[in-house]
Design an enzyme around this catalytic site. Structure first.
Site: not given
Ligand code: C5P
Length: 242
Positions: A63-64, A66-71, A188, A217
């Site tokens: 969920l990455k 990115h907010d203020i430290p307390n949050t 890949r 993915g």
């Molecule tokens: O299907 P695929 O192997 O391309 O999925 C890669 C996953 O990694 C996806 O969830 C994509 O959003 C995430 N991702 C990425 N490149 C990044 C950061 C995250 O492909 N630099």
């Protein structure tokens, strides 16, 4: 399950609970973890984490923050209580934010008597070009220097590692040393479609360069036989350590 398959994190980039769980039911603990990002989390809520865990899957909550430290510290406590395996923040939130998150995790895990989740940071989104970084965001450093500087800041702030594109693995290893996790998407197998990924590496090359976890993915989730796809990827990873 081999140790190498533990290094595979399957990206659950699907819109529904049903689709996500069909993947987890098929693969279970044959892979190291499942990445749940904004799409699936926002569609299903935290219940999806529990459902994946019940099917023998560990969760990387992407969920990455990115907010203020307390949050961010408060969100880190929640993540610790959701028993995720790994989650992330943006390193550009700064060291105060990252240190607050790391401290909150330690405290919460100690309080609950649990193992704390791994905490990693995103340096620069790999979708961003050097022109955008410099002209739009106003960073004067070159991309590679910015990535290396934020990785170093991440380590100094007490986090476990970073998410990095395959081409950044070597420079981050140089700057941050061996004791630092590198989580790499853009993987890949040699015979797979690149899809929309531009800077790809094979599983073998990513492991050879020093990646600790591979986020994969479509080559797995869209395979006709997902278990066979995982086995082929593990066989390719093995070539890096022979
Ligand atoms: O299907 P695929 O192997 O391309 O999925 C890669 C996953 O990694 C996806 O969830 C994509 O959003 C995430 N991702 C990425 N490149 C990044 C950061 C995250 O492909 N630099």
């Amino acid at each position: 399950m081999s140790a190498l398959s533990d290094q595979i994190i399957v990206a659950l980039d699907v819109p529904t609970r049903e689709e996500a769980l069909s993947i987890v039911e098929e693969l279970g603990a044959k892979v190291g973890a499942y990445k749940i990002g904004m799409q699936l989390y926002n569609a299903c809520g935290p219940e999806i984490l529990q459902a994946v865990k019940e099917r023998n899957g560990r969760v990387f909550l992407d969920l990455k923050f990115h907010d203020i430290p307390n949050t961010v510290a408060s969100a880190a406590r929640v993540a610790a209580n959701l028993d995720v395996f790994m989650f992330n923040v943006h390193a550009s939130g700064g060291s105060a934010m990252m240190k607050a998150a790391a401290k909150a995790l330690q405290e919460e895990a100690a309080k609950q008597g649990k193992k704390r989740p791994l905490l990693i940071a995103v340096t620069v989104l790999t979708s961003m070009s050097e022109e955008e970084l410099q002209d739009e965001i106003g960073v004067s450093r070159a991309m590679a220097e910015q990535v290396a500087a934020l990785a170093k800041l991440t380590k100094e702030s007490g986090l476990d590692g970073v998410v990095a594109s395959p081409r950044e693995i070597k420079i981050i290893r140089e700057v941050c040393g061996e004791d630092f996790l590198i989580v790499t998407p853009g993987i890949r197998p040699a015979d797979a479609a690149a899809d929309d990924q531009k800077r790809i590496k094979t599983p073998r090359d990513a492991v050879g360069d020093g990646a600790d976890y591979l986020v994969i993915g479509r080559p797995i989730t869209q395979a006709a036989n997902r278990s066979a796809a995982v086995e082929a990827i593990v066989a390719d990873m093995e070539l890096a350590i022979k």
